[in-house]
Design a protein around this motif. Structure first.
Motif, PDB file in Angstrom:
ATOM      1  N   TRP A 252       0.611  -1.330   0.335  1.00 19.77           N
ATOM      2  CA  TRP A 252       0.148   0.118  -0.008  1.00 19.77           C
ATOM      3  C   TRP A 252       1.020   1.353  -0.138  1.00 19.77           C
ATOM      4  CZ3 TRP A 252       0.112   4.027   3.776  1.00 19.77           C
ATOM      5  CH2 TRP A 252      -1.211   5.042   3.262  1.00 19.77           C
ATOM      6  N   ALA A 253       1.576   1.366   0.589  1.00 23.51           N
ATOM      7  CA  ALA A 253       2.560   2.650   1.364  1.00 23.51           C
ATOM      8  C   ALA A 253       3.299   2.415  -0.727  1.00 23.51           C
ATOM      9  CB  ALA A 253       3.441   1.881   2.600  1.00 23.51           C
ATOM     10  N   PHE A 254       3.786   1.472  -0.593  1.00 20.64           N
ATOM     11  CA  PHE A 254       5.041   1.839  -2.021  1.00 20.64           C
ATOM     12  C   PHE A 254       4.012   2.770  -3.443  1.00 20.64           C
ATOM     13  CE2 PHE A 254       7.749  -1.720  -1.135  1.00 20.64           C
ATOM     14  CZ  PHE A 254       8.456  -0.244   0.857  1.00 20.64           C
ATOM     15  N   ARG A 255       2.443   2.117  -3.288  1.00 21.67           N
ATOM     16  CA  ARG A 255       1.978   2.318  -4.403  1.00 21.67           C
ATOM     17  C   ARG A 255       1.217   3.915  -4.124  1.00 21.67           C
ATOM     18  NH1 ARG A 255      -1.100  -2.162  -2.866  1.00 21.67           N
ATOM     19  NH2 ARG A 255      -2.281  -0.965  -1.889  1.00 21.67           N
ATOM     20  N   GLN A 256       1.898   4.561  -3.218  1.00 25.05           N
ATOM     21  CA  GLN A 256       1.335   5.849  -3.025  1.00 25.05           C
ATOM     22  C   GLN A 256       2.129   7.085  -3.623  1.00 25.05           C
ATOM     23  OE1 GLN A 256      -1.465   6.182  -1.585  1.00 25.05           O
ATOM     24  NE2 GLN A 256      -1.514   4.142  -0.747  1.00 25.05           N
ATOM     25  N   GLY A 257       3.463   5.711  -4.342  1.00 26.16           N
ATOM     26  CA  GLY A 257       3.718   6.809  -5.169  1.00 26.16           C
ATOM     27  C   GLY A 257       5.062   8.031  -4.262  1.00 26.16           C
ATOM     28  N   LYS A 258       5.643   7.706  -2.992  1.00 26.21           N
ATOM     29  CA  LYS A 258       5.930   9.025  -2.119  1.00 26.21           C
ATOM     30  C   LYS A 258       7.842   8.456  -2.320  1.00 26.21           C
ATOM     31  CE  LYS A 258       2.477  11.221  -1.779  1.00 26.21           C
ATOM     32  NZ  LYS A 258       2.292  12.227  -2.472  1.00 26.21           N
ATOM     33  N   PRO A 259       8.419   9.498  -2.187  1.00 25.44           N
ATOM     34  CA  PRO A 259      10.215   9.004  -2.323  1.00 25.44           C
ATOM     35  C   PRO A 259      10.389   8.276  -0.128  1.00 25.44           C
ATOM     36  CG  PRO A 259       9.717  11.343  -1.913  1.00 25.44           C
ATOM     37  CD  PRO A 259       8.713  10.523  -2.179  1.00 25.44           C
ATOM     38  N   ALA A 260       9.744   8.385   0.056  1.00 20.60           N
ATOM     39  CA  ALA A 260       9.783   7.451   1.407  1.00 20.60           C
ATOM     40  C   ALA A 260       8.882   7.119   2.414  1.00 20.60           C
ATOM     41  CB  ALA A 260      10.960   8.734   2.575  1.00 20.60           C
ATOM     42  N   VAL A 261       8.856   6.203   3.117  1.00 24.97           N
ATOM     43  CA  VAL A 261       7.721   5.485   3.599  1.00 24.97           C
ATOM     44  C   VAL A 261       8.431   5.381   4.773  1.00 24.97           C
ATOM     45  CG1 VAL A 261       8.202   3.673   3.176  1.00 24.97           C
ATOM     46  CG2 VAL A 261       5.632   3.853   4.095  1.00 24.97           C
ATOM     47  N   TYR A 262       7.451   5.933   6.314  1.00 25.04           N
ATOM     48  CA  TYR A 262       7.789   5.914   7.565  1.00 25.04           C
ATOM     49  C   TYR A 262       7.026   4.629   8.539  1.00 25.04           C
ATOM     50  CZ  TYR A 262      10.420  10.827   8.170  1.00 25.04           C
ATOM     51  OH  TYR A 262      11.063  11.337   7.750  1.00 25.04           O
ATOM     52  N   VAL A 263       7.977   3.502   9.284  1.00 26.01           N
ATOM     53  CA  VAL A 263       7.588   2.273   9.646  1.00 26.01           C
ATOM     54  C   VAL A 263       7.221   3.067  11.180  1.00 26.01           C
ATOM     55  CG1 VAL A 263       7.446  -0.124   9.629  1.00 26.01           C
ATOM     56  CG2 VAL A 263       7.856   0.964   7.399  1.00 26.01           C
ATOM     57  N   LEU A 264       6.313   3.066  11.545  1.00 26.48           N
ATOM     58  CA  LEU A 264       6.598   3.075  12.911  1.00 26.48           C
ATOM     59  C   LEU A 264       7.039   1.836  14.097  1.00 26.48           C
ATOM     60  CD1 LEU A 264       5.951   4.690  15.429  1.00 26.48           C
ATOM     61  CD2 LEU A 264       3.564   5.187  15.283  1.00 26.48           C
ATOM     62  N   THR A 265       8.087   1.969  14.200  1.00 28.98           N
ATOM     63  CA  THR A 265       8.495   0.499  15.747  1.00 28.98           C
ATOM     64  C   THR A 265       7.922   0.480  16.899  1.00 28.98           C
ATOM     65  OG1 THR A 265      10.932   0.990  15.218  1.00 28.98           O
ATOM     66  CG2 THR A 265      10.916   0.091  13.477  1.00 28.98           C
ATOM     67  N   ASN A 266       8.368   2.079  17.276  1.00 25.75           N
ATOM     68  CA  ASN A 266       7.833   1.589  18.164  1.00 25.75           C
ATOM     69  C   ASN A 266       9.358   1.280  19.530  1.00 25.75           C
ATOM     70  OD1 ASN A 266       6.973   2.833  20.676  1.00 25.75           O
ATOM     71  ND2 ASN A 266       5.462   1.360  21.322  1.00 25.75           N
ATOM     72  N   THR A 267      10.404   0.775  18.985  1.00 26.42           N
ATOM     73  CA  THR A 267      11.638   0.167  19.453  1.00 26.42           C
ATOM     74  C   THR A 267      12.030   0.809  20.586  1.00 26.42           C
ATOM     75  OG1 THR A 267      13.332   0.696  17.964  1.00 26.42           O
ATOM     76  CG2 THR A 267      11.752  -1.630  17.724  1.00 26.42           C
ATOM     77  N   ARG A 268      11.818   2.108  20.247  1.00 24.80           N
ATOM     78  CA  ARG A 268      12.097   2.671  21.302  1.00 24.80           C
ATOM     79  C   ARG A 268      11.697   1.783  23.094  1.00 24.80           C
ATOM     80  NH1 ARG A 268      13.047   8.798  21.221  1.00 24.80           N
ATOM     81  NH2 ARG A 268      13.129   8.476  19.650  1.00 24.80           N
ATOM     82  N   SER A 269      10.646   1.535  23.164  1.00 24.51           N
ATOM     83  CA  SER A 269      10.356   0.906  24.638  1.00 24.51           C
ATOM     84  C   SER A 269      10.290  -0.184  24.346  1.00 24.51           C
ATOM     85  CB  SER A 269       8.371   1.321  23.692  1.00 24.51           C
ATOM     86  OG  SER A 269       8.138   0.633  23.323  1.00 24.51           O
ATOM     87  N   LEU A 270      10.997  -0.916  23.376  1.00 23.68           N
ATOM     88  CA  LEU A 270      11.421  -2.477  23.651  1.00 23.68           C
ATOM     89  C   LEU A 270      12.858  -2.533  24.574  1.00 23.68           C
ATOM     90  CD1 LEU A 270       9.890  -3.241  19.734  1.00 23.68           C
ATOM     91  CD2 LEU A 270       8.534  -3.551  22.170  1.00 23.68           C
ATOM     92  N   ASP A 271      12.721  -3.892  24.612  1.00 26.72           N
ATOM     93  CA  ASP A 271      14.320  -5.260  25.143  1.00 26.72           C
ATOM     94  C   ASP A 271      14.861  -4.498  23.614  1.00 26.72           C
ATOM     95  OD1 ASP A 271      13.606  -7.203  24.447  1.00 26.72           O
ATOM     96  OD2 ASP A 271      12.992  -7.270  26.595  1.00 26.72           O
ATOM     97  N   ALA A 272      16.466  -5.213  24.264  1.00 25.46           N
ATOM     98  CA  ALA A 272      16.916  -5.032  23.014  1.00 25.46           C
ATOM     99  C   ALA A 272      16.604  -6.402  21.635  1.00 25.46           C
ATOM    100  CB  ALA A 272      18.996  -4.939  23.458  1.00 25.46           C
ATOM    101  N   PRO A 273      16.264  -7.687  21.992  1.00 30.04           N
ATOM    102  CA  PRO A 273      16.275  -8.836  21.934  1.00 30.04           C
ATOM    103  C   PRO A 273      14.517  -8.372  20.841  1.00 30.04           C
ATOM    104  CG  PRO A 273      16.342  -9.658  23.361  1.00 30.04           C
ATOM    105  CD  PRO A 273      16.739  -8.009  23.887  1.00 30.04           C
ATOM    106  N   GLU A 274      13.963  -7.677  21.393  1.00 27.98           N
ATOM    107  CA  GLU A 274      12.900  -7.912  20.810  1.00 27.98           C
ATOM    108  C   GLU A 274      12.778  -6.315  19.920  1.00 27.98           C
ATOM    109  OE1 GLU A 274       9.661  -7.763  23.875  1.00 27.98           O
ATOM    110  OE2 GLU A 274      10.925  -6.467  24.421  1.00 27.98           O
ATOM    111  N   ALA A 275      14.037  -5.749  19.890  1.00 31.36           N
ATOM    112  CA  ALA A 275      13.753  -4.420  19.429  1.00 31.36           C
ATOM    113  C   ALA A 275      14.694  -5.240  17.979  1.00 31.36           C
ATOM    114  CB  ALA A 275      14.921  -3.159  19.845  1.00 31.36           C
ATOM    115  N   ALA A 276      15.615  -5.752  17.701  1.00 28.93           N
ATOM    116  CA  ALA A 276      16.657  -6.312  16.889  1.00 28.93           C
ATOM    117  C   ALA A 276      15.086  -7.436  16.170  1.00 28.93           C
ATOM    118  CB  ALA A 276      17.656  -7.180  17.497  1.00 28.93           C
TER     119      ALA A 276
END
Length: 494
Positions: free
Chosen positions: A65-89
């Protein structure tokens, strides 16, 4: 304490470069267009861009869906700052693999190139070097392509964070005109989970890698390189100087860059594009404004209240302002908002009760009060300002998750009973959880900033929050009146 003027006295003046020059360089590169996939460790990374898609889920179909928007970038909200290291990886790896799979499944995969960006905090908090290391390893495993250099650009001039001489600073006008404080001397460096000792970015890299990457091995693009074109040759000369400086990069070597102005970011963008045109494979670990410069996007003027509601019919209910951040600037902003917006009703989530046996009953009472008060006007939902502290990083994350889950539950239940006119979420983790779980936003478009260069407005394009303006407001940006200013734009009772 140094002044910015003193620190800049040994360097050339900035090179004027328009966003259009960067965009033109991208178009004339002779290569198929590229889409940057920005893995944003909390949603505040969108505050410097406009008209780009954002995802809170990352299945292959979401990327499609995001790639079909034809934009030069897409943001993915990972929220990894709230995860521990193994979960973030694990989350970083999953996102990269799914993005590559979606690109491979596109109608014309040979024309769909991806670049990867790890969006981190402009005050150096977050999972570094874990996240860029994981992205590089995943790309290598999936495609066979190694990463030559990891470009580290935490600067965020709009919010007063600049890098000079390889040292990262925070502007501190309250301490005197033009004053800069090394970021290691701020409250951000004392973060319970992501604290650090060094403001020199090369030394920060050595510290965070446990000595695996010595400071001496880090490539430093100082302002003498970034602004090489100021004495002749302009943007082209700067771009060549930057590309020459990273020509020897190999083995995912860290590359840190000085940035003080938007022109510096644009010069860097041109230089990195030239380096990649020459064959360098780069990965990025950056603060919010880097992508704006990298894709040649103009600085979007701040949105007005009428623009925020364009194309929608605002709810008759009041707006919901959710405050979870505990940094000093947020507490001051909250104080100004409550002082000025006396018609708003303040409802608190008590952290101590959340951690006790009456948690469920406490949340039931909060939801009932929020729904009742929204019928009368705006509601400020805040977590108690008494911060429950612990010296244990894992325990600190655990408390943060408990509090965030409670905020999500209140927002989600309120949305089902009384959809608010608007939602403002104050704080990075708070914004992420409110967006993805409280409002159940899966796909959105970033409309632009609510204040110059900071504070992002999202337009949810599906789900129960469709049509409700959602404002992502980082905990550590803005002056003391910024929260009140944004609320005033959206409120019908302020």
């Amino acid at each position: 304490m140094p002044t910015e003027t003193d620190l800049l006295s040994d360097y050339p003046s900035e090179v004027p470069i328009s966003a259009g020059e960067v965009a033109a360089a991208l178009r004339s590169s002779g290569r198929p267009p590229r889409i940057f996939v920005v893995l944003d460790d909390d949603p505040t990374g969108t505050q410097s861009v406009a008209d780009l898609p954002v995802l809170t889920r990352w299945e292959v179909e979401d990327f499609s869906w995001a790639f079909r928007q034809g934009k030069p970038a897409v943001y993915v909200l990972t929220n990894t700052r709230s995860l521990d290291a193994p979960e973030a990886a694990a989350r970083n790896e999953e996102i990269v693999r799914n993005a590559l799979a979606a690109a491979a499944a596109a109608a014309e995969p040979e024309a769909l190139r991806l670049g990867f960006v790890s969006r981190g905090d402009s005050t150096l908090r977050g999972h570094f070097p874990l996240e860029p290391d994981t992205i590089a390893a995943t790309v290598l495993d999936a495609t066979g392509e190694p990463t030559d250099g990891v470009v580290i650009v935490p600067a965020f001039p709009d919010a007063g964070r600049v890098t000079i001489g390889g040292v990262h600073y925070v502007r501190a006008p309250d301490l005197g005109e033009d004053r800069l404080v090394p970021v290691s001397d701020t409250e951000f460096a004392r973060d319970a989970t992501f604290g650090y000792r060094n403001a020199s970015l090369a030394q920060y890299v050595e510290e965070k890698t446990g000595g695996r990457v010595p400071a001496a091995s880090v490539i430093v693009l100082d302002l003498g390189i970034i602004r090489a074109g100021s004495t002749g040759g302009g943007a082209t000369a700067s771009a060549r100087a930057i590309a020459d400086a990273v020509a020897g990069a190999t083995g995912a070597v860290p590359i840190v860059a000085d940035v003080v102005t938007e022109n510096d970011l644009r010069a860097l963008a041109l230089g990195l594009e030239e380096a990649e045109r020459r064959g360098k494979r780069l990965l990025y670990r950056v603060g919010p404004p880097f992508m704006r410069a990298r894709i040649g996007q103009d600085i979007r003027a701040e949105l007005s209240g009428s623009e925020a509601y364009a194309g929608t019919e605002p709810s008759a209910a009041g707006g919901l302002i959710v405050v979870g951040s505990h940094v000093g600037v947020t507490t001051r902003q909250l104080g100004i908002l409550t002082e000025q917006h006396q018609r708003a009703h303040i409802i608190g989530i008590d952290v101590e009760q959340l951690l006790g046996e009456r948690s469920a009953a406490h949340l039931d009472a909060v939801v009932e009060e929020v729904v009742d008060r929204l019928a009368q006007g705006d509601v400020i939902l805040q977590t108690s300002r008494l911060l429950v502290r612990t010296s244990d990083a894992a325990a600190s994350l655990g408390i943060a998750r408990t509090v965030s889950a409670a905020v999500v539950a209140v927002v989600n239940r309120t949305l089902a009973l009384s959809p608010p006119r608007f939602v403002i979420a104050k704080g990075g983790i708070t914004s992420s959880d409110v967006a993805a779980h409280g409002l159940q936003i899966r796909h959105a478009m970033v409309r632009g900033p609510m204040l110059p260069g900071i504070v992002s407005l999202w337009e949810p394009v599906d789900g129960p929050a469709k049509g409700i303006p959602f404002v992502v407001f980082a905990g550590n940006v803005g002056d003391d009146s910024s929260l009140a200013e944004v609320t005033r734009k959206l409120s019908s009772t302020f």
